[in-house]
Design an enzyme around this catalytic site. Structure first.
Site, short mmCIF file in Angstrom:
data_model
loop_
_atom_site.label_atom_id
_atom_site.label_comp_id
_atom_site.label_asym_id
_atom_site.label_seq_id
_atom_site.Cartn_x
_atom_site.Cartn_y
_atom_site.Cartn_z
N TRP A 172 24.61 24.63 53.47
CA TRP A 172 25.36 25.13 52.30
C TRP A 172 25.03 24.34 51.04
O TRP A 172 25.92 23.95 50.29
CB TRP A 172 26.87 25.09 52.58
N GLN A 177 42.52 46.13 40.38
CA GLN A 177 43.59 47.12 40.55
C GLN A 177 43.86 47.86 39.24
O GLN A 177 44.05 49.08 39.23
CB GLN A 177 44.86 46.42 41.04
N GLU A 187 33.37 22.59 47.80
CA GLU A 187 33.87 21.32 47.27
C GLU A 187 35.31 21.05 47.69
O GLU A 187 36.14 20.59 46.90
CB GLU A 187 33.68 21.25 45.75
#
Length: 384
Positions: free
Chosen positions: A157, A337, A364
């Site tokens: 990652w 929305q 993090e």
């Protein structure tokens, strides 16, 4: 004393970052997201503007600005494209800051000066497949052989893994000492035995690459050790305390960008014979979104001020990161929305922002870890 009033320099930084982001970053954000295009040219231009080494001293090629200026800039750039902002965040909060605070003059002269001007891109390599939230469980190992360190292991990652020139790498140098046996090193791309692994297919931040790294008898010069032997865990945690400010600022920027689009849409769009903004339920959403933004900005700017003032801010950086990432996801969801069916399509920016917002609750330090950090800090005070 903490104040929300900006100085003239901070206002200038905000205006410069905002103008550049809207003129040069925003228009191509959707295309870069769709095609996973790394923003190389944009980062070069940001380096020329001083944004790749914002808090680095001018002695080492940086802009010499404060943390609040940096936070303001990250927010403005995140409104346009959070993928660009995360590269800036890692560069400034983690790589630059660690090298300036803990690196030798050799490392500063040969690497920090190039990072601060944007000639180099930096990456922070702490996480592993079985050591994400728990950094004490690193398996990557560095062994002293002659006058070099030999690193073996795998990192996961890693933001900018494919495009970075230098990497701050954390490895165990003494397993018996556990986290006190972790040491930090600076590793150059192209080092024999150091390979960039596969690029992850991600939900969001798609134009910011994330990869694995592998080390097979990679030899690192003694001079590339950062700080002292066994100081790596402390360096990593100190870096992450500042890194959380960057991610909180990123989350705040994503949220503000989504809110701006939703508010404008509510004014322009009509439903049942009147503007959306005239409907009470939409007004309630707008009010809630604005309130969350104001509260998040207060937390983020407060911790930036604390860092600049030299005040311990571990708890406050966790509070800012946790709250800003939470409201970013809530605001982006409400923005989608408000847009209705259009918000669910890639034609509208809020769809991308909603995907980008999610990871701010993960990297993090996950939201779950931030809860633990905050609770421990609070309870520690009550037990004294």
């Amino acid at each position: 004393m903490f104040s929300l009033e900006y100085s003239e320099i901070q206002e200038a930084i905000r205006d410069t970052a905002r103008k550049y982001a809207q003129d040069n970053i925003a228009a191509g954000a959707s295309d870069r997201d769709k095609n996973e295009i790394f923003p190389t040219e944009i980062l070069k231009e940001l380096g020329e503007l001083g944004f790749m080494g914002m808090m680095v001293s001018p002695d080492w090629g940086g802009s010499g600005l404060d943390t609040l200026s940096y936070s303001i800039a990250i927010e403005e750039i995140s409104k346009a494209d959070a993928s660009v902002a995360v590269v800036l965040s890692v560069q400034n909060s983690l790589v630059d800051w660690i090298l300036e605070k803990f690196g030798s003059d050799f490392l500063k002269e040969n690497y920090l000066t190039k990072l601060a001007t944007g000639e180099f891109i930096g990456a922070y390599a702490l996480s592993e497949a079985e050591a994400g939230s728990d950094a004490t469980q690193l398996k990557t190992f560095a062994e002293k052989v002659g006058d070099k360190w030999v690193i073996n292991g795998t990192k996961s990652w890693i933001t900018s893994g494919k495009n970075a020139d230098v990497f701050v790498v954390f490895a165990q140098t003494d397993f018996e000492k556990k986290h006190r046996g972790i040491t930090a090193f600076l590793v150059e791309k192209g080092t024999p035995g150091f390979d960039i692994g596969k690029k992850e297919e991600k939900m969001g931040l798609r134009s910011s690459d994330t990869t694995t790294l592998s080390f097979t008898n990679a030899e690192i010069p003694e001079a590339n050790m950062i700080g002292n032997l066994g100081q790596g865990f402390y360096i990593a945690m100190e870096g992450l305390a500042g890194g959380r400010i960057g991610i909180a600022s990123q989350a705040l920027g994503i949220a503000q960008g989504a809110f701006d689009l939703a508010a404008k849409y509510a004014i322009d769009r009509k439903a049942f014979g009147k503007q959306l903004m005239e409907h009470q339920m939409i007004q309630q959403k707008i009010a809630q979104m604005q309130m969350k933004l104001s509260a998040a900005r207060m937390l983020v700017h407060k911790v930036a001020w604390m860092k600049d003032a030299g005040i311990p801010h571990n708890q406050e950086s966790s509070e800012a990161k946790l709250f800003a990432s939470t409201i970013a996801n809530e605001i982006c969801r409400d923005a989608v929305q408000i847009h209705g069916g259009y918000g669910y399509t890639r034609e509208y920016q809020v769809e991308r922002m909603m995907r980008d917002a999610k990871v701010t609750e993960i990297y993090e330090g996950t939201s779950e870890i931030q809860h633990i950090v905050i609770a421990r800090e609070v309870l520690k005070k009550y037990s004294e």
